[in-house]
Structure formats: structure tokens, C-alpha cells
Motif scaffolding. Structure first.
Motif, PDB file in Angstrom:
ATOM      1  N   ALA A  96       0.829  -1.203   0.000  1.00  0.00           N
ATOM      2  CA  ALA A  96       0.000   0.000   0.000  1.00  0.00           C
ATOM      3  C   ALA A  96       0.861   1.250   0.000  1.00  0.00           C
ATOM      4  O   ALA A  96       0.552   2.239  -0.685  1.00  0.00           O
ATOM      5  N   ALA A  97       1.970   1.220   0.736  1.00  0.00           N
ATOM      6  CA  ALA A  97       2.874   2.372   0.756  1.00  0.00           C
ATOM      7  C   ALA A  97       3.506   2.580  -0.624  1.00  0.00           C
ATOM      8  O   ALA A  97       3.633   3.718  -1.082  1.00  0.00           O
ATOM      9  N   LEU A  98       3.900   1.487  -1.265  1.00  0.00           N
ATOM     10  CA  LEU A  98       4.488   1.602  -2.602  1.00  0.00           C
ATOM     11  C   LEU A  98       3.489   2.136  -3.621  1.00  0.00           C
ATOM     12  O   LEU A  98       3.845   2.907  -4.512  1.00  0.00           O
ATOM     13  N   LYS A  99       2.227   1.703  -3.506  1.00  0.00           N
ATOM     14  CA  LYS A  99       1.194   2.146  -4.449  1.00  0.00           C
ATOM     15  C   LYS A  99       0.577   3.482  -4.049  1.00  0.00           C
ATOM     16  O   LYS A  99      -0.261   4.022  -4.763  1.00  0.00           O
ATOM     17  N   LYS A 100       0.980   3.994  -2.855  1.00  0.00           N
ATOM     18  CA  LYS A 100       0.464   5.255  -2.317  1.00  0.00           C
ATOM     19  C   LYS A 100      -1.053   5.224  -2.206  1.00  0.00           C
ATOM     20  O   LYS A 100      -1.762   6.102  -2.691  1.00  0.00           O
ATOM     21  N   THR A 101      -1.542   4.162  -1.599  1.00  0.00           N
ATOM     22  CA  THR A 101      -2.973   3.982  -1.364  1.00  0.00           C
ATOM     23  C   THR A 101      -3.157   3.444   0.046  1.00  0.00           C
ATOM     24  O   THR A 101      -2.182   3.069   0.702  1.00  0.00           O
ATOM     25  N   SER A 102      -4.371   3.399   0.505  1.00  0.00           N
ATOM     26  CA  SER A 102      -4.622   2.871   1.845  1.00  0.00           C
ATOM     27  C   SER A 102      -4.595   1.349   1.819  1.00  0.00           C
ATOM     28  O   SER A 102      -4.818   0.724   0.780  1.00  0.00           O
ATOM     29  N   VAL A 103      -4.327   0.780   2.970  1.00  0.00           N
ATOM     30  CA  VAL A 103      -4.307  -0.682   3.096  1.00  0.00           C
ATOM     31  C   VAL A 103      -5.694  -1.239   2.788  1.00  0.00           C
ATOM     32  O   VAL A 103      -5.830  -2.275   2.142  1.00  0.00           O
ATOM     33  N   GLU A 104      -6.736  -0.538   3.248  1.00  0.00           N
ATOM     34  CA  GLU A 104      -8.105  -0.995   3.012  1.00  0.00           C
ATOM     35  C   GLU A 104      -8.438  -1.039   1.528  1.00  0.00           C
ATOM     36  O   GLU A 104      -9.037  -1.992   1.035  1.00  0.00           O
ATOM     37  N   GLU A 105      -8.052   0.022   0.806  1.00  0.00           N
ATOM     38  CA  GLU A 105      -8.327   0.048  -0.639  1.00  0.00           C
ATOM     39  C   GLU A 105      -7.560  -1.050  -1.368  1.00  0.00           C
ATOM     40  O   GLU A 105      -8.096  -1.698  -2.269  1.00  0.00           O
TER      41      GLU A 105
END
Length: 88
Positions: free
Chosen positions: A20-29
Motif C-alpha cells: 500500500a505504501a508503494l502504491k500510495k494507497t490505503s491498506v483498506e483500498e
């Protein structure tokens, strides 16, 4: 949207956080998109609120209307029956 509790191992949790950090998105998404893709791959369809019909499916949609087979020039009630009912 439905909230679901899913238990994953500590290693999987850490992998989700890193991804999620690599994709710059939330863990939930990220978890939702992975789950959606896996369900679609496994079952071949997704039934979400965007594709759901607004109204329930009519079970009678394939049926034809009742056809009245009598002659329209003939009375629906026979004259004998009509006279019997008039006596009451």
C-alpha cells in the motif's frame, strides 16, 4: 458496502502495508481491490451495488398474458345461469 473482518497472518499484514505504501494507497483500498480481483477470478462475476438492478426481477416477465378464448358475441354467463341468479 459491507464491512468484513478477515484474519490474516502478521507477515501478510506487513506485506499489505508495504504494498500500500508503494502504491500510495490505503491498506483498506488495496485489500479491497485484491479481494475483488480474486473473487472475480475465482467465481467469474462480481455482484456489486453498481451493477445491481434498481428493482427486483419480475418472475412473470417471460409469461404471456391470459388469452380469453370465448367468442365476444356470446354472453359470459349462460342465460340459464343468469335466470337462476336473478331469482335470489
Amino acid at each position: 458496502m459491507i464491512g468484513i473482518n478477515i484474519y490474516v497472518s502478521q507477515a501478510t499484514q506487513e506485506s499489505l502495508i508495504k504494498a500500500a505504501a508503494l502504491k500510495k494507497t490505503s491498506v483498506e483500498e488495496l485489500a479491497s481491490s485484491i479481494l475483488r480481483d480474486c473473487v472475480q477470478e475465482k467465481f467469474g462475476y462480481i455482484s456489486n451495488s453498481e451493477t445491481k438492478a434498481e428493482f427486483p426481477v419480475n418472475p412473470l416477465r417471460e409469461m404471456r398474458p391470459y388469452a380469453y378464448l370465448a367468442d365476444p358475441n356470446e354472453p359470459a354467463i349462460s342465460p340459464d345461469d343468469w335466470e337462476i341468479n336473478q331469482d335470489f
